[in-house]
Design an enzyme around this catalytic site. Structure first.
Site, short mmCIF file in Angstrom:
data_model
loop_
_atom_site.label_atom_id
_atom_site.label_comp_id
_atom_site.label_asym_id
_atom_site.label_seq_id
_atom_site.Cartn_x
_atom_site.Cartn_y
_atom_site.Cartn_z
N CYS A 3 -10.64 3.45 -0.32
CA CYS A 3 -9.22 3.61 0.00
C CYS A 3 -9.00 2.79 1.26
O CYS A 3 -9.80 2.87 2.20
CB CYS A 3 -8.87 5.08 0.25
SG CYS A 3 -7.18 5.34 0.85
N THR A 4 -7.94 2.01 1.28
CA THR A 4 -7.74 1.11 2.43
C THR A 4 -7.38 1.87 3.70
O THR A 4 -7.39 1.28 4.79
CB THR A 4 -6.67 0.04 2.12
OG1 THR A 4 -5.49 0.68 1.62
CG2 THR A 4 -7.19 -0.95 1.09
N HIS A 5 -7.07 3.16 3.61
CA HIS A 5 -6.89 3.98 4.81
C HIS A 5 -8.22 4.29 5.49
O HIS A 5 -8.27 4.46 6.71
CB HIS A 5 -6.21 5.31 4.47
CG HIS A 5 -4.76 5.22 4.19
ND1 HIS A 5 -4.25 4.73 3.01
CD2 HIS A 5 -3.67 5.59 4.93
CE1 HIS A 5 -2.93 4.79 3.03
NE2 HIS A 5 -2.55 5.30 4.18
N ASP A 57 0.86 -1.18 0.00
CA ASP A 57 0.00 0.00 0.00
C ASP A 57 0.89 1.23 0.00
O ASP A 57 2.11 1.13 0.23
CB ASP A 57 -0.90 -0.01 1.24
CG ASP A 57 -1.80 1.22 1.33
OD1 ASP A 57 -2.52 1.48 0.35
OD2 ASP A 57 -1.77 1.92 2.35
N SER A 58 0.30 2.39 -0.21
CA SER A 58 1.06 3.63 -0.16
C SER A 58 1.53 3.95 1.25
O SER A 58 2.41 4.80 1.43
CB SER A 58 0.22 4.78 -0.71
OG SER A 58 -0.92 4.99 0.10
N CYS A 91 -4.23 -1.33 -2.03
CA CYS A 91 -4.32 0.10 -2.24
C CYS A 91 -5.25 0.34 -3.41
O CYS A 91 -5.01 -0.21 -4.51
CB CYS A 91 -2.93 0.68 -2.53
SG CYS A 91 -2.90 2.42 -3.03
N GLU A 135 -2.38 8.80 8.21
CA GLU A 135 -0.92 8.62 8.25
C GLU A 135 -0.27 9.43 9.37
O GLU A 135 0.75 9.03 9.91
CB GLU A 135 -0.31 9.02 6.90
CG GLU A 135 -0.60 8.04 5.77
CD GLU A 135 0.18 6.75 5.88
OE1 GLU A 135 1.28 6.75 6.46
OE2 GLU A 135 -0.33 5.72 5.39
#
Length: 277
Positions: free
Chosen positions: A185-187, A11-12, A74, A153
């Site tokens: 979005c996986t976040h 992922d990012s 991601c 993040e």
């Protein structure tokens, strides 16, 4: 390919840990290697070709370490790079968009579905295309929420300022009379309770991680690659920056200690090479 080889995910940043959590739950016998590109996060406002390059670099890093299946955890990288990585490697490569789309279709009762994601994911129209491929009758509305990833993040989920940002960015889509919202979005599942408060209890939130892990399980089963050994698992997490922050959030989210290593993107030539520090 050996059945005891690890599963690779990337992922990012830390968002892909929502997929890791579901892999741990559904496939507890499997070992994982995870790469979070925390140095270059977020991907959501970057050029498509740049994201493809990053995805290829990280895919090579994981494939060269012998993973038996690669999960692009991601949405932005899935939207831009899935077909390219599927052609590049001779192992199965899956993303998070198709599983999330199927889950939304099965959950929606009013056939009105919303999607929130990064600018790149929303601009690609990947979710709407996949949903309409499976069921053309659904109404799909999308909304970019570019500030959500930095909130996660930077571990600012519980701040009042972040809650105001979430409410502001969801104001438009909350008027669309949807009954299902894909967290594209996986976040975003890390912001789930804040998003749910804004959207209300009548809107079901779709986290594609569950369906993605289920798809991984099915593919490994079909290919006779499920790990049946009971030996101790040595999960490894690699990041390109911010080891301490990643470890802190990751351990809190996953409820376990994490073995995290810093990877130096030290070579500016293309394609980049990696060095584990």
């Amino acid at each position: 390919m050996m059945s005891n080889a690890p599963i690779g995910l990337f992922d990012s940043g830390i968002g892909g840990l929502t997929v890791v959590q579901e892999v741990f739950r559904q496939l507890p016998q499997e070992e994982i290697l995870y790469f979070g590109d925390t140095l270059r996060c977020p991907y959501g406002d970057r050029d498509k070709n740049e994201i493809i390059r990053f995805s290829t670099e990280i895919g090579d890093f994981l494939v060269n370490r012998g993973v038996k299946l690669l999960i692009i955890a991601c949405n932005t990288a899935t939207a831009t790079s899935l077909s390219i990585l599927q052609q590049r490697y001779d192992i199965p490569v899956i993303g998070v968009i198709s599983p999330g789309s199927r889950a939304a279709i099965s959950m929606s009762k009013t056939m009105r579905v919303g999607v929130i994601g990064t600018r790149v994911t929303v601009a690609s129209d990947a979710y709407a295309k996949e949903i309409h491929r499976l069921n053309p009758k659904l109404y799909v509305v999308s909304q970019a929420c570019p500030e959500f990833v930095p909130i996660v993040e930077n571990d600012r989920i519980e701040t009042e300022a972040s809650k105001r940002i979430v409410a502001r960015d969801l104001a438009s889509i909350s008027t669309e009379n949807i009954d299902t919202l894909i967290l594209g979005c996986t976040h975003y599942p890390l912001l789930k309770h804040v998003i749910q408060d804004v959207m209300g209890s009548r809107v079901q939130l779709i986290n594609s991680a569950e369906e993605t892990a289920r798809e991984a399980s099915t593919i490994l089963s079909i290919k006779n690659l499920l790990n049946e050994r009971r030996s101790e698992k040595r999960h490894k997490f690699f990041v390109s920056a911010n080891v301490d922050t990643f470890r802190m959030i990751g351990e809190r989210w996953l409820g376990r200690k994490l073995d995290v290593e810093l990877v130096d993107l030290f070579n500016s030539n293309q394609p980049r090479t990696f060095r584990v520090i």
